[in-house]
Write a protein that holds these residues in place. Structure first.
Motif, mmCIF file in Angstrom:
data_model
loop_
_atom_site.group_PDB
_atom_site.id
_atom_site.type_symbol
_atom_site.label_atom_id
_atom_site.label_comp_id
_atom_site.label_asym_id
_atom_site.label_seq_id
_atom_site.Cartn_x
_atom_site.Cartn_y
_atom_site.Cartn_z
ATOM 1 N N GLY A 156 0.960 -1.154 0.041
ATOM 2 C CA GLY A 156 -0.015 0.035 -0.029
ATOM 3 C C GLY A 156 1.117 1.185 -0.014
ATOM 4 O O GLY A 156 0.195 2.472 -0.098
ATOM 5 N N GLY A 157 2.169 1.149 -0.001
ATOM 6 C CA GLY A 157 3.128 2.541 0.114
ATOM 7 C C GLY A 157 2.694 2.980 1.212
ATOM 8 O O GLY A 157 2.928 4.398 1.316
ATOM 9 N N GLN A 158 2.556 2.339 2.442
ATOM 10 C CA GLN A 158 2.268 3.238 3.714
ATOM 11 C C GLN A 158 3.500 2.853 4.616
ATOM 12 O O GLN A 158 3.916 1.784 4.503
ATOM 13 N N THR A 159 3.481 3.323 5.746
ATOM 14 C CA THR A 159 4.316 2.937 7.030
ATOM 15 C C THR A 159 3.894 1.989 7.783
ATOM 16 O O THR A 159 2.385 1.665 7.693
ATOM 17 N N LEU A 160 4.625 1.323 8.340
ATOM 18 C CA LEU A 160 4.083 0.157 9.182
ATOM 19 C C LEU A 160 2.968 0.506 10.404
ATOM 20 O O LEU A 160 2.167 0.040 10.539
ATOM 21 N N ALA A 161 3.548 1.864 10.897
ATOM 22 C CA ALA A 161 2.613 2.378 11.980
ATOM 23 C C ALA A 161 1.101 2.788 11.342
ATOM 24 O O ALA A 161 0.039 2.441 11.911
ATOM 25 N N SER A 162 1.070 3.251 10.220
ATOM 26 C CA SER A 162 -0.356 3.461 9.447
ATOM 27 C C SER A 162 -1.107 2.556 9.318
ATOM 28 O O SER A 162 -2.242 2.263 9.400
ATOM 29 N N VAL A 163 -0.562 1.272 8.778
ATOM 30 C CA VAL A 163 -0.972 -0.033 8.200
ATOM 31 C C VAL A 163 -1.535 -0.450 9.843
ATOM 32 O O VAL A 163 -2.810 -1.085 9.853
ATOM 33 N N ALA A 164 -0.682 -0.361 10.888
ATOM 34 C CA ALA A 164 -1.093 -0.977 11.981
ATOM 35 C C ALA A 164 -2.342 -0.356 12.731
ATOM 36 O O ALA A 164 -3.095 -1.056 13.318
ATOM 37 N N ALA A 165 -2.472 0.899 12.558
ATOM 38 C CA ALA A 165 -3.355 1.754 12.997
ATOM 39 C C ALA A 165 -4.673 1.352 12.342
ATOM 40 O O ALA A 165 -5.825 1.361 12.964
ATOM 41 N N ARG A 166 -4.717 1.327 11.056
ATOM 42 C CA ARG A 166 -5.987 1.016 10.161
ATOM 43 C C ARG A 166 -6.291 -0.722 10.641
ATOM 44 O O ARG A 166 -7.535 -0.653 10.795
ATOM 45 N N LEU A 167 -5.492 -1.339 11.057
ATOM 46 C CA LEU A 167 -5.838 -2.856 11.376
ATOM 47 C C LEU A 167 -6.377 -2.651 12.639
ATOM 48 O O LEU A 167 -7.378 -3.461 12.855
ATOM 49 N N ILE A 168 -5.912 -1.921 13.647
ATOM 50 C CA ILE A 168 -6.561 -1.897 14.846
ATOM 51 C C ILE A 168 -7.641 -1.348 14.747
ATOM 52 O O ILE A 168 -8.772 -1.628 15.391
ATOM 53 N N ASP A 169 -8.100 -0.231 14.080
ATOM 54 C CA ASP A 169 -9.382 0.554 13.821
ATOM 55 C C ASP A 169 -10.382 -0.364 13.362
ATOM 56 O O ASP A 169 -11.675 -0.731 13.710
ATOM 57 N N ALA A 170 -9.972 -1.347 12.304
ATOM 58 C CA ALA A 170 -10.892 -2.377 11.712
ATOM 59 C C ALA A 170 -11.287 -3.412 12.628
ATOM 60 O O ALA A 170 -12.151 -3.909 12.668
#
Length: 205
Positions: free
Chosen positions: A184-198
């Motif tokens: 997704g061309g994102q940082t690990l932290a941003s992917v982690a935050a999205r996964l937690i929100d989902a």
């Protein structure tokens, strides 16, 4: 011993005169130091003029010349420093230890007591600017460390979710997060935050 020669070309200085009436002498010394005096405000005639002058004139350094720092002056300075930090040199005829602590807490970079020998102004301005730059660097480092810690906590939390929900071990869960970030061309932290929100949205209530 010769007095060291200082030159601060172009340094934008605002002088706040709180009753000592030394602005003509200070002005001449600032000219000699090749500073740019952007304004002189009279805090006796206009006690509440500091914040507005700082916003309007945007100096790099504020020089306050006072008998002693009043609570009102320190309150104004604290508010202004919270909105836009800058180097501050405070010159006072006298100051109690409590007033010194209060001045430093609201953002004064350097203090000069018992008058202002003109030949010392250059050194004091450089000290104030150097102390301000040092403090700002420490704050940046602190914020960076806090951000990195918060990001690591997000990654650890997201990895735990993947381990529980998909039966992965620690390394596999981390690699899964890493792959999602790369795809997704994102940082690990941003992917982690999205996964937690989902996960929170889908979790039964």
């Amino acid at each position: 011993m010769d007095t060291p020669s200082f030159s601060l070309p172009g340094l934008r200085v605002l002088l706040a005169d709180a009753g000592q009436r030394r602005s003509p002498v200070i002005r001449l010394e600032l000219i000699r130091l090749r500073c740019q005096l952007v304004g002189v405000i009279d805090l006796v005639a206009e006690p509440a003029a500091l914040e507005q002058a700082l916003q309007r004139l945007a100096p790099e350094l504020l020089l306050i010349d006072c008998e002693h720092p009043t609570p009102g002056l320190l309150a104004q300075l604290g508010q202004a420093q919270a909105e836009q930090p800058r180097a501050v040199l405070m010159v006072a005829e006298h100051m109690t230890p409590a007033e010194m602590r209060a001045a430093l807490q609201v953002g004064v970079s350097a203090l000069q007591l018992a008058g202002l020998p003109p030949q010392r102004l250059g050194a004091l301005l450089q000290l104030a600017q150097a102390r301000f730059d040092h403090d700002q660097a420490l704050l940046r480092d602190l914020r960076q460390a806090q951000t990195q810690l918060a990001e690591r906590k997000l990654v650890e939390r997201a990895r735990g979710i993947l381990m529980r929900e998909q039966g992965l071990d620690e390394e596999a869960a981390f690699q899964r997060l890493r792959q999602l970030a790369m795809d997704g061309g994102q940082t690990l932290a941003s992917v982690a935050a999205r996964l937690i929100d989902a996960h929170q949205l889908l979790r039964p209530r």
